[in-house]
Motif scaffolding. Structure first.
Motif, mmCIF file in Angstrom:
data_model
loop_
_atom_site.group_PDB
_atom_site.id
_atom_site.type_symbol
_atom_site.label_atom_id
_atom_site.label_comp_id
_atom_site.label_asym_id
_atom_site.label_seq_id
_atom_site.Cartn_x
_atom_site.Cartn_y
_atom_site.Cartn_z
ATOM 1 N N THR A 117 -21.528 16.865 -14.301
ATOM 2 C CA THR A 117 -21.411 15.947 -13.163
ATOM 3 C C THR A 117 -21.600 16.790 -11.911
ATOM 4 O OG1 THR A 117 -19.044 16.223 -12.677
ATOM 5 C CG2 THR A 117 -19.625 14.567 -14.351
ATOM 6 N N ASP A 121 -17.545 14.191 -7.994
ATOM 7 C CA ASP A 121 -17.768 13.035 -8.865
ATOM 8 C C ASP A 121 -16.405 12.633 -9.440
ATOM 9 O OD1 ASP A 121 -18.365 11.261 -10.981
ATOM 10 O OD2 ASP A 121 -20.299 12.228 -11.311
ATOM 11 N N SER A 126 -15.597 14.177 -15.038
ATOM 12 C CA SER A 126 -15.351 15.415 -14.302
ATOM 13 C C SER A 126 -14.101 16.153 -14.785
ATOM 14 C CB SER A 126 -15.209 15.124 -12.805
ATOM 15 O OG SER A 126 -16.434 14.675 -12.285
ATOM 16 N N GLU A 159 -10.625 17.816 -12.151
ATOM 17 C CA GLU A 159 -11.805 18.256 -11.409
ATOM 18 C C GLU A 159 -12.224 19.639 -11.881
ATOM 19 O OE1 GLU A 159 -10.752 18.177 -7.252
ATOM 20 O OE2 GLU A 159 -10.383 16.017 -7.277
#
Length: 185
Positions: A117, A121, A126, A159
């Motif tokens: 990704t 995102d 993610s 993330e």
């Protein structure tokens, strides 16, 4: 601001502050032109160690964000009030403490490695632990994770690009800095 130091581009480190361009989750520049990448000295030391580790592997790092003013955090929270991805602006962000950095890996030619990704995102794809990503993407994410953990950062589960000091909450939120001005509100 004495608590922050500017992080310059060096061999193996590219600075590309995403929030100084419209290529981010807001679709507009949040930081004013001329924004600097900045961190507290202890986080800057960890980033330097990460750059050295990446270079030993024939890679480089790209920084998308580091210190983030509280006004920018408020913009992000208004747009996406989901604590899995954005810290509540009233509580503060570890970016606003100057001890978090958003990064990715570059190959020896300076091209981005495929992480599955893009940066910013805000979807389940993610997250770090994904079984539905190709092996090369898994390998790239694990490589970045290993480099950043070895350098002294910790990750968050949602993330792949976000890293922060393990004791981030012990650092005070920083006031606005001339290094990074916010244009979007």
């Amino acid at each position: 601001m004495p608590d922050l130091i500017a992080i310059p581009e060096t061999d193996g480190l590219r600075i590309a502050l995403a929030y100084a361009t419209p290529d981010n989750l807001t679709g507009q520049a949040v930081y004013a032109a001329g924004a600097h990448c900045a961190l507290r000295p202890v986080a800057a030391d960890c980033l330097h160690r990460a750059v050295c580790a990446a270079r030993r592997a024939g890679l480089g790092l790209i920084v998308y964000d580091a210190y983030r003013p509280a006004a920018a955090q408020a913009v992000f929270w208004r747009l996406l009030p989901d604590p899995r991805y954005v810290a509540d602006a009233s509580l503060g962000s570890n970016h606003t403490r100057g001890v978090a950095v958003d990064v990715s890996l570059l190959d020896a030619d300076g091209a981005l490695l495929d992480m599955g990704t893009g940066f910013d995102d805000m979807r389940d794809q993610s997250h770090h632990d994904r079984d539905d990503l190709p092996p090369d993407v898994q390998r790239n994410r694990h490589l970045l994770l290993g480099i950043m953990l070895q350098a002294g950062f910790r990750s968050i589960p949602t993330e792949w690009w976000h890293y922060e000091l393990p004791d981030a909450q012990e650092y005070a939120l920083l006031p606005e800095s001339d290094m990074v001005r916010v244009v979007a509100d």
